[in-house]
Write a protein that holds these residues in place. Structure first.
Motif, PDB file in Angstrom:
ATOM      1  N   GLN A 189      39.042  81.822  97.616  1.00 26.40           N
ATOM      2  CA  GLN A 189      38.041  82.750  98.140  1.00 26.40           C
ATOM      3  C   GLN A 189      38.579  84.170  98.091  1.00 26.40           C
ATOM      4  N   VAL A 190      37.727  85.100  97.673  1.00 28.54           N
ATOM      5  CA  VAL A 190      38.074  86.517  97.685  1.00 28.54           C
ATOM      6  C   VAL A 190      36.929  87.274  98.359  1.00 28.54           C
ATOM      7  N   LEU A 191      37.203  88.502  98.758  1.00 26.51           N
ATOM      8  CA  LEU A 191      36.169  89.364  99.314  1.00 26.51           C
ATOM      9  C   LEU A 191      35.642  90.199  98.151  1.00 26.51           C
ATOM     10  N   ALA A 192      34.417  89.962  97.727  1.00 20.73           N
ATOM     11  CA  ALA A 192      33.939  90.571  96.490  1.00 20.73           C
ATOM     12  C   ALA A 192      32.416  90.622  96.482  1.00 20.73           C
ATOM     13  N   GLY A 193      31.880  91.296  95.467  1.00 19.98           N
ATOM     14  CA  GLY A 193      30.435  91.348  95.295  1.00 19.98           C
ATOM     15  C   GLY A 193      29.965  92.730  94.902  1.00 19.98           C
ATOM     16  N   LEU A 194      28.752  93.066  95.322  1.00 17.37           N
ATOM     17  CA  LEU A 194      28.162  94.333  94.909  1.00 17.37           C
ATOM     18  C   LEU A 194      27.283  94.909  96.009  1.00 17.37           C
ATOM     19  N   VAL A 224      22.362 102.812  91.511  1.00 20.25           N
ATOM     20  CA  VAL A 224      23.817 102.880  91.469  1.00 20.25           C
ATOM     21  C   VAL A 224      24.336 101.585  92.078  1.00 20.25           C
ATOM     22  N   VAL A 225      25.093 100.826  91.292  1.00 25.58           N
ATOM     23  CA  VAL A 225      25.640  99.556  91.767  1.00 25.58           C
ATOM     24  C   VAL A 225      27.148  99.705  91.912  1.00 25.58           C
ATOM     25  N   LEU A 226      27.640  99.462  93.097  1.00 23.14           N
ATOM     26  CA  LEU A 226      29.070  99.522  93.374  1.00 23.14           C
ATOM     27  C   LEU A 226      29.585  98.100  93.453  1.00 23.14           C
ATOM     28  N   LEU A 227      30.478  97.733  92.538  1.00 23.49           N
ATOM     29  CA  LEU A 227      31.058  96.398  92.522  1.00 23.49           C
ATOM     30  C   LEU A 227      32.529  96.483  92.885  1.00 23.49           C
ATOM     31  N   GLY A 228      33.055  95.429  93.501  1.00 23.55           N
ATOM     32  CA  GLY A 228      34.465  95.452  93.849  1.00 23.55           C
ATOM     33  C   GLY A 228      34.979  94.082  94.226  1.00 23.55           C
ATOM     34  N   MET A 229      36.300  93.955  94.197  1.00 25.41           N
ATOM     35  CA  MET A 229      36.947  92.729  94.637  1.00 25.41           C
ATOM     36  C   MET A 229      38.253  93.067  95.337  1.00 25.41           C
ATOM     37  N   TYR A 230      38.459  92.439  96.484  1.00 26.64           N
ATOM     38  CA  TYR A 230      39.703  92.575  97.237  1.00 26.64           C
ATOM     39  C   TYR A 230      40.493  91.288  97.028  1.00 26.64           C
ATOM     40  N   THR A 270      40.137  89.035 105.928  1.00 31.54           N
ATOM     41  CA  THR A 270      39.917  89.966 107.041  1.00 31.54           C
ATOM     42  C   THR A 270      40.300  91.382 106.649  1.00 31.54           C
ATOM     43  N   ALA A 271      41.444  91.516 105.995  1.00 30.87           N
ATOM     44  CA  ALA A 271      41.852  92.838 105.509  1.00 30.87           C
ATOM     45  C   ALA A 271      40.859  93.352 104.477  1.00 30.87           C
ATOM     46  N   GLY A 272      40.313  92.443 103.682  1.00 27.70           N
ATOM     47  CA  GLY A 272      39.321  92.843 102.691  1.00 27.70           C
ATOM     48  C   GLY A 272      38.063  93.392 103.327  1.00 27.70           C
ATOM     49  N   ASP A 300      23.093  94.545  99.857  1.00 30.14           N
ATOM     50  CA  ASP A 300      24.533  94.431 100.076  1.00 30.14           C
ATOM     51  C   ASP A 300      24.920  92.970  99.911  1.00 30.14           C
ATOM     52  N   LEU A 301      25.561  92.681  98.778  1.00 32.26           N
ATOM     53  CA  LEU A 301      25.993  91.322  98.493  1.00 32.26           C
ATOM     54  C   LEU A 301      27.515  91.255  98.417  1.00 32.26           C
ATOM     55  N   MET A 302      28.167  92.027  99.256  1.00 34.18           N
ATOM     56  CA  MET A 302      29.626  92.030  99.325  1.00 34.18           C
ATOM     57  C   MET A 302      30.064  91.088 100.433  1.00 34.18           C
ATOM     58  N   GLY A 303      30.883  90.102 100.101  1.00 27.05           N
ATOM     59  CA  GLY A 303      31.342  89.155 101.098  1.00 27.05           C
ATOM     60  C   GLY A 303      32.264  88.119 100.481  1.00 27.05           C
TER      61      GLY A 303
END
Length: 470
Positions: free
Chosen positions: A218-223, A274-280, A285-287, A303-306
């Motif tokens: 599992q990672v903290l990620a999305g858009l 504007v789409v902001l994508l990312g992955m921690y 929790t830190a993510g 918001d689909l970041m999780g």
């Protein structure tokens, strides 16, 4: 030579002799599977090879290289077949197709994997995630590991673990004279240096050995999707956040047109966003704390970041990047000044199709800490990479879309040193090679080319010509 000439020269007996030396198969014009076998992901390149050799292993690659050399055939090498510039296909020549070669051996103790060159990132992630391990892979899971790695390899683990090529610990290579060599820091070390960013110039890489890292599952990620009217505040706010983001977090801004996806309100479909994508890549929790500021750059449409599986993030945008569309990608490394961001925002309003986009990739972190001389990939001090993408479902108007992308790239490149990412150069051209490699790096690459491919057998790439001009 023409296809008719190729058919005359490469007669049945010649082809039968080639097939007898293979464990794989040969596909020729007229065979039932020919049209399917010659197709690549990028529909902009519709070519007709004289032969397609589907290799089952390294011995087949050796045989195909020897055959190409003896018959004086132009060689295209195919891994995952994305090939934005069309290098994995050819008219009248031979395609050395590695796609059947999909084996991988994972060593979870040493955190290494040896992967055959026909694997895609979806294939490789499937194997390595079984042990909670990964290496920097493509943003679309159908991308092949081979071309991606040889040109550098920008992905979601870039800031935490560097480029894919930074994690290449060894490679098995079939050279132009049919030898099989291992390139690593001790053996064929100059070839090893050149393979990490120098593209497919020096031979056919049949397997890649990567250093793996604990990632996921599992990672903290999305858009996060923002409306176009908030683009200026979102993109400038994001730029400020990138100055002190933790290395575990890699982000990307996509200036695009909202597709008709169910998580977006219907009234937004077809409008610029504007789409902001990312992955921690770290503790969840830190993510959550690290991505929290990204949620406050404006008023999100969605918001689909999780938390999600790493493989989920690796394949998140796959449905938007199916095979068959016409694609032209180009790029420039830039410094994100106010003027640069103004140019990007202005040019976003000129995109010629709903699927044409501008991407701003955040760099830095582990990517920037690799010494410039350590690999052939040399743009370590750049802060951002801007990719310009022209994409349309078919050939209608595509030439004008390509012209837009070229103009846009030139406009944006003024805000950097004019340099480009070798995997996103659009087409083969001498100016593209010069924009991808500083003079000293290019001269060193020429020396490696002289050693391993002095006749330029492998020329369908961003070509490093040998010093004899072949």
């Amino acid at each position: 030579m023409s296809i008719d000439t190729a058919r005359r020269v490469l007669g049945d007996a010649t082809i039968a002799e080639l097939q007898a030396g293979l464990r794989g198969s040969v596909v020729r014009p007229g065979d039932a599977e020919y049209d399917e076998a010659r197709a690549i992901w990028n529909g902009a390149h519709d070519k007709h090879p004289a032969l397609i050799v589907r290799c089952s292993g390294t011995a087949d690659v050796v045989r195909a290289v020897e055959f190409a050399r003896s018959e004086d055939l132009l060689v295209a090498v195919r891994g995952g077949a994305h090939s934005i510039a069309g290098f994995s296909t050819v008219d009248d020549g031979i395609v050395i197709d590695l796609s059947p070669m999909k084996g991988a051996i994972v060593d979870p103790v040493r955190r290494r994997v040896v992967a055959q060159a026909g694997m895609t990132w979806g294939d490789l992630d499937h194997e390595t995630q079984a042990f909670g391990l990964a290496v920097t892979g493509g943003l679309v899971s159908s991308t092949g590991i081979a071309g991606f790695t040889l040109g550098g390899g920008v992905g979601w683990l870039l800031r935490r673990h560097g480029l894919a090529s930074d994690n290449l610990t060894a490679a098995e290579v079939v050279t132009a004279d049919g030898r099989v060599v291992r390139a690593d820091p001790q053996e064929h070390s100059e070839l090893y240096w050149a393979l990490r960013g120098g593209g497919g110039n020096f031979g056919v890489v049949t397997s890649f050995e990567y250093q793996l890292h604990p990632v996921g599952p599992q990672v903290l990620a999305g858009l996060i999707v923002y409306p176009a009217e908030q683009a200026r505040q979102v993109i400038t706010g994001w730029r400020e956040l990138t100055e002190d983001m933790p290395d575990e977090l890699t982000t990307l801004v996509n200036l695009t047109t909202a597709p008709p996806l169910p998580f977006l309100p219907e009234e937004v479909h077809g409008t610029r966003v504007v789409v902001l994508l990312g992955m921690y890549a770290g503790d969840l929790t830190a993510g959550e704390a690290a991505v929290a500021p990204l949620r406050k750059l404006g008023t999100p449409i969605a918001d689909l970041m999780g938390p999600m599986p790493y493989t989920g993030m690796q394949s998140l945008v796959d449905p938007l990047w199916a095979a068959g569309a016409h694609n032209y990608f180009t790029s420039a490394f830039i410094e994100p000044s106010d003027a640069a961001l103004d140019a990007v925002l202005r040019l976003h309003l000129t995109t010629p199709t709903p699927s044409s986009e501008l991407h701003l990739h955040q760099l830095g972190g582990a990517f920037a800490r690799v010494p410039a001389e350590a690999t052939a990939f040399s743009q370590r001090d750049a802060r951002m990479l801007c990719n310009v993408i022209a994409r349309s479902p078919d050939a209608t108007g595509f030439d004008s879309h390509v012209a837009w992308a070229r103009r846009t790239r030139e406009d944006i490149a003024r805000h950097g040193r004019g340099t480009t990412y070798v995997n996103f150069t659009g087409e083969a051209a001498e100016d593209k090679v010069r924009a991808a490699y500083p003079d000293a790096v290019r001269e060193r690459l020429v020396e490696v080319k002289d050693t391993y491919d002095p006749t330029n057998l492998f020329r369908l790439n961003q070509n490093i010509r040998p010093s004899n001009g072949a």
